[in-house]
Design a protein around this motif. Structure first.
Motif, PDB file in Angstrom:
ATOM      1  N   ASN A 186       0.815  -1.217   0.000  1.00 39.26           N
ATOM      2  CA  ASN A 186       0.000   0.000   0.000  1.00 39.26           C
ATOM      3  C   ASN A 186       0.847   1.265   0.000  1.00 39.26           C
ATOM      4  O   ASN A 186       0.473   2.274  -0.609  1.00 39.26           O
ATOM      5  CB  ASN A 186      -0.939   0.005   1.207  1.00 39.26           C
ATOM      6  CG  ASN A 186      -2.119  -0.925   1.023  1.00 39.26           C
ATOM      7  OD1 ASN A 186      -2.349  -1.437  -0.065  1.00 39.26           O
ATOM      8  ND2 ASN A 186      -2.855  -1.156   2.089  1.00 39.26           N
ATOM      9  N   HIS A 187       1.991   1.215   0.695  1.00 42.76           N
ATOM     10  CA  HIS A 187       2.820   2.418   0.766  1.00 42.76           C
ATOM     11  C   HIS A 187       3.410   2.775  -0.590  1.00 42.76           C
ATOM     12  O   HIS A 187       3.492   3.955  -0.942  1.00 42.76           O
ATOM     13  CB  HIS A 187       3.937   2.240   1.795  1.00 42.76           C
ATOM     14  CG  HIS A 187       4.666   3.509   2.083  1.00 42.76           C
ATOM     15  ND1 HIS A 187       4.056   4.604   2.659  1.00 42.76           N
ATOM     16  CD2 HIS A 187       5.957   3.899   1.847  1.00 42.76           C
ATOM     17  CE1 HIS A 187       4.927   5.596   2.772  1.00 42.76           C
ATOM     18  NE2 HIS A 187       6.084   5.186   2.282  1.00 42.76           N
ATOM     19  N   TRP A 188       3.812   1.775  -1.352  1.00 38.54           N
ATOM     20  CA  TRP A 188       4.359   2.087  -2.671  1.00 38.54           C
ATOM     21  C   TRP A 188       3.264   2.467  -3.660  1.00 38.54           C
ATOM     22  O   TRP A 188       3.505   3.250  -4.592  1.00 38.54           O
ATOM     23  CB  TRP A 188       5.211   0.925  -3.180  1.00 38.54           C
ATOM     24  CG  TRP A 188       6.577   0.974  -2.552  1.00 38.54           C
ATOM     25  CD1 TRP A 188       7.075   0.176  -1.570  1.00 38.54           C
ATOM     26  CD2 TRP A 188       7.587   1.955  -2.823  1.00 38.54           C
ATOM     27  NE1 TRP A 188       8.340   0.578  -1.223  1.00 38.54           N
ATOM     28  CE2 TRP A 188       8.685   1.666  -1.978  1.00 38.54           C
ATOM     29  CE3 TRP A 188       7.681   3.039  -3.687  1.00 38.54           C
ATOM     30  CZ2 TRP A 188       9.859   2.421  -1.972  1.00 38.54           C
ATOM     31  CZ3 TRP A 188       8.847   3.795  -3.694  1.00 38.54           C
ATOM     32  CH2 TRP A 188       9.908   3.480  -2.845  1.00 38.54           C
ATOM     33  N   LEU A 189       2.049   1.975  -3.458  1.00 41.39           N
ATOM     34  CA  LEU A 189       0.923   2.471  -4.255  1.00 41.39           C
ATOM     35  C   LEU A 189       0.697   3.947  -3.944  1.00 41.39           C
ATOM     36  O   LEU A 189       0.404   4.752  -4.849  1.00 41.39           O
ATOM     37  CB  LEU A 189      -0.342   1.672  -3.942  1.00 41.39           C
ATOM     38  CG  LEU A 189      -0.470   0.301  -4.589  1.00 41.39           C
ATOM     39  CD1 LEU A 189      -1.700  -0.426  -4.043  1.00 41.39           C
ATOM     40  CD2 LEU A 189      -0.558   0.430  -6.111  1.00 41.39           C
ATOM     41  N   HIS A 190       0.839   4.295  -2.677  1.00 41.92           N
ATOM     42  CA  HIS A 190       0.707   5.698  -2.266  1.00 41.92           C
ATOM     43  C   HIS A 190       1.758   6.567  -2.953  1.00 41.92           C
ATOM     44  O   HIS A 190       1.450   7.666  -3.431  1.00 41.92           O
ATOM     45  CB  HIS A 190       0.847   5.801  -0.749  1.00 41.92           C
ATOM     46  CG  HIS A 190       1.112   7.188  -0.260  1.00 41.92           C
ATOM     47  ND1 HIS A 190       0.176   8.199  -0.291  1.00 41.92           N
ATOM     48  CD2 HIS A 190       2.249   7.744   0.272  1.00 41.92           C
ATOM     49  CE1 HIS A 190       0.701   9.314   0.199  1.00 41.92           C
ATOM     50  NE2 HIS A 190       1.956   9.062   0.545  1.00 41.92           N
ATOM     51  N   HIS A 191       2.993   6.100  -3.025  1.00 42.93           N
ATOM     52  CA  HIS A 191       4.052   6.889  -3.653  1.00 42.93           C
ATOM     53  C   HIS A 191       3.865   7.001  -5.168  1.00 42.93           C
ATOM     54  O   HIS A 191       4.209   8.028  -5.754  1.00 42.93           O
ATOM     55  CB  HIS A 191       5.425   6.280  -3.338  1.00 42.93           C
ATOM     56  CG  HIS A 191       6.034   6.815  -2.085  1.00 42.93           C
ATOM     57  ND1 HIS A 191       6.865   7.912  -2.061  1.00 42.93           N
ATOM     58  CD2 HIS A 191       5.897   6.429  -0.795  1.00 42.93           C
ATOM     59  CE1 HIS A 191       7.242   8.165  -0.815  1.00 42.93           C
ATOM     60  NE2 HIS A 191       6.664   7.278  -0.025  1.00 42.93           N
ATOM     61  N   HIS A 192       3.342   5.961  -5.778  1.00 44.65           N
ATOM     62  CA  HIS A 192       3.160   5.991  -7.230  1.00 44.65           C
ATOM     63  C   HIS A 192       1.918   6.754  -7.655  1.00 44.65           C
ATOM     64  O   HIS A 192       1.873   7.298  -8.764  1.00 44.65           O
ATOM     65  CB  HIS A 192       3.091   4.558  -7.774  1.00 44.65           C
ATOM     66  CG  HIS A 192       4.389   3.820  -7.683  1.00 44.65           C
ATOM     67  ND1 HIS A 192       4.480   2.470  -7.429  1.00 44.65           N
ATOM     68  CD2 HIS A 192       5.672   4.257  -7.781  1.00 44.65           C
ATOM     69  CE1 HIS A 192       5.744   2.108  -7.402  1.00 44.65           C
ATOM     70  NE2 HIS A 192       6.485   3.166  -7.609  1.00 44.65           N
ATOM     71  N   HIS A 193       0.917   6.811  -6.779  1.00 45.77           N
ATOM     72  CA  HIS A 193      -0.346   7.489  -7.130  1.00 45.77           C
ATOM     73  C   HIS A 193      -0.812   8.369  -5.969  1.00 45.77           C
ATOM     74  O   HIS A 193      -1.929   8.174  -5.446  1.00 45.77           O
ATOM     75  CB  HIS A 193      -1.426   6.458  -7.468  1.00 45.77           C
ATOM     76  CG  HIS A 193      -0.997   5.419  -8.445  1.00 45.77           C
ATOM     77  ND1 HIS A 193      -0.897   5.659  -9.800  1.00 45.77           N
ATOM     78  CD2 HIS A 193      -0.617   4.119  -8.253  1.00 45.77           C
ATOM     79  CE1 HIS A 193      -0.497   4.564 -10.420  1.00 45.77           C
ATOM     80  NE2 HIS A 193      -0.305   3.613  -9.505  1.00 45.77           N
ATOM     81  N   PRO A 194      -0.008   9.333  -5.528  1.00 46.54           N
ATOM     82  CA  PRO A 194      -0.356  10.110  -4.336  1.00 46.54           C
ATOM     83  C   PRO A 194      -1.631  10.932  -4.503  1.00 46.54           C
ATOM     84  O   PRO A 194      -1.869  11.522  -5.550  1.00 46.54           O
ATOM     85  CB  PRO A 194       0.866  11.016  -4.145  1.00 46.54           C
ATOM     86  CG  PRO A 194       1.479  11.127  -5.503  1.00 46.54           C
ATOM     87  CD  PRO A 194       1.242   9.808  -6.163  1.00 46.54           C
ATOM     88  N   ALA A 195      -2.436  10.927  -3.433  1.00 47.05           N
ATOM     89  CA  ALA A 195      -3.658  11.741  -3.369  1.00 47.05           C
ATOM     90  C   ALA A 195      -4.546  11.536  -4.587  1.00 47.05           C
ATOM     91  O   ALA A 195      -5.068  12.488  -5.169  1.00 47.05           O
ATOM     92  CB  ALA A 195      -3.298  13.220  -3.203  1.00 47.05           C
ATOM     93  N   SER A 196      -4.741  10.286  -4.966  1.00 49.00           N
ATOM     94  CA  SER A 196      -5.606   9.954  -6.097  1.00 49.00           C
ATOM     95  C   SER A 196      -6.532   8.812  -5.692  1.00 49.00           C
ATOM     96  O   SER A 196      -6.438   8.272  -4.591  1.00 49.00           O
ATOM     97  CB  SER A 196      -4.761   9.534  -7.307  1.00 49.00           C
ATOM     98  OG  SER A 196      -4.126   8.291  -7.059  1.00 49.00           O
ATOM     99  N   GLU A 197      -7.419   8.425  -6.599  1.00 54.80           N
ATOM    100  CA  GLU A 197      -8.369   7.355  -6.292  1.00 54.80           C
ATOM    101  C   GLU A 197      -7.667   6.021  -6.068  1.00 54.80           C
ATOM    102  O   GLU A 197      -8.197   5.142  -5.382  1.00 54.80           O
ATOM    103  CB  GLU A 197      -9.385   7.216  -7.431  1.00 54.80           C
ATOM    104  CG  GLU A 197     -10.326   8.413  -7.552  1.00 54.80           C
ATOM    105  CD  GLU A 197     -11.346   8.204  -8.659  1.00 54.80           C
ATOM    106  OE1 GLU A 197     -11.256   7.165  -9.357  1.00 54.80           O
ATOM    107  OE2 GLU A 197     -12.220   9.076  -8.822  1.00 54.80           O
ATOM    108  N   THR A 198      -6.492   5.834  -6.648  1.00 61.38           N
ATOM    109  CA  THR A 198      -5.757   4.577  -6.495  1.00 61.38           C
ATOM    110  C   THR A 198      -4.746   4.625  -5.355  1.00 61.38           C
ATOM    111  O   THR A 198      -4.004   3.669  -5.155  1.00 61.38           O
ATOM    112  CB  THR A 198      -5.022   4.215  -7.805  1.00 61.38           C
ATOM    113  OG1 THR A 198      -4.271   5.348  -8.260  1.00 61.38           O
ATOM    114  CG2 THR A 198      -6.016   3.810  -8.884  1.00 61.38           C
TER     115      THR A 198
END
Length: 264
Positions: free
Chosen positions: A120-132
């Motif tokens: 989840n943390h790397w999803l956060h870094h790749h798509h910050p403040a977005s639906e994903t």
């Protein structure tokens, strides 16, 4: 992950870029990161055992409040240690040891799954403040926090923590009141601290909209208060720009960025 070239070329000086590159090389022969991480884990464990073993009738209320505050701070440090492990900045010369310490830190924090947090943390870094972005929720503070809490705290975790609590109390290893004051309350306060300074403030949408590709902003606190509030996690734009730098090096980046902006 290399720095974002577009933003870096505009507002970050070559000194900062060189620091990033030199740091990657230096840390190949350094134990500073793991020493800091293990110190935080040791302080958390030692102080927790100390406080939950005390006879509270002999302790003044001032020291109880101070102990709750210090345990909250160390709980936050426990998670920040795991966060550095997710970026391989805790012990980069050995990824297995790096991730092992991360697993231990989040398990001690609240029986978390390190693998789930890592994904989840790397999803956060790749798509910050977005639906994903699994850490983002377009709501006010309370709505966002409860969504954040629901996403990361499972029924199994809460049940497991409850079982440990009651077993320790049932066999009279530790008193329930002590565990509630110095274990339960600090862990909950720490979750609010991490969320508020590390997710909500950095990634809430500004009135004029996001102004950088990381869709975040840093706070303007001094180095001291930045450390006290959340181990410099509030220097969030710097963290997203240089995700492999450990938390204790973020103030260097922050100061240089401010100096660069002042000169332009």
């Amino acid at each position: 992950m290399q720095p974002n070239s577009g933003l870096t070329e505009k507002i970050v000086s070559p000194i900062v870029t060189n620091l990033y590159q030199k740091d990657l090389n230096k840390r190949e022969h350094s134990i500073q990161g793991i020493a800091i991480g293990l110190t935080i884990i040791g302080l958390w464990a030692g102080s927790l055992i100390f406080w939950i073993s005390l006879d509270l009738s002999q302790v003044q209320i001032f020291w109880i409040i101070a102990a709750i505050a210090s345990q909250t701070f160390l709980y936050t440090g426990l998670f920040i240690t795991a966060h550095d492990a997710m970026h391989c900045s805790l012990f980069p010369q050995n990824r297995q040891i790096n991730h092992l310490i991360g697993r231990v830190a989040v398990f001690l924090y609240a029986l978390f799954s390190y693998q789930k947090l890592l994904k989840n943390h790397w999803l956060h870094h790749h798509h910050p403040a977005s639906e994903t972005d699994p850490d983002f929720y377009d709501s006010n503070f309370l709505g966002w926090y409860f969504n954040f809490f629901r996403r990361y705290f499972s029924i199994m975790q809460i049940s497991g923590l409850g079982i440990i609590f009651h077993l320790l109390n049932y066999f009279r290893i530790f008193d329930a009141e002590n565990m509630f004051l110095f274990w339960v309350i600090p862990s909950l306060l720490s979750s609010v601290q991490l969320f508020y300074f590390g997710t909500y403030l950095p990634h809430r949408k500004p009135e004029g909209g996001y102004t950088n590709p990381h869709r975040c902003q840093s706070n303007s606190l001094s180095t001291f208060w930045s450390f006290i509030t959340c181990y410099h996690f509030g220097y969030h734009e710097e963290h997203h720009e240089y995700p492999h730098l450990p938390w204790w090096q973020l103030p260097i980046i922050r100061k240089q960025r401010i100096a660069d902006l002042t000169q332009t």
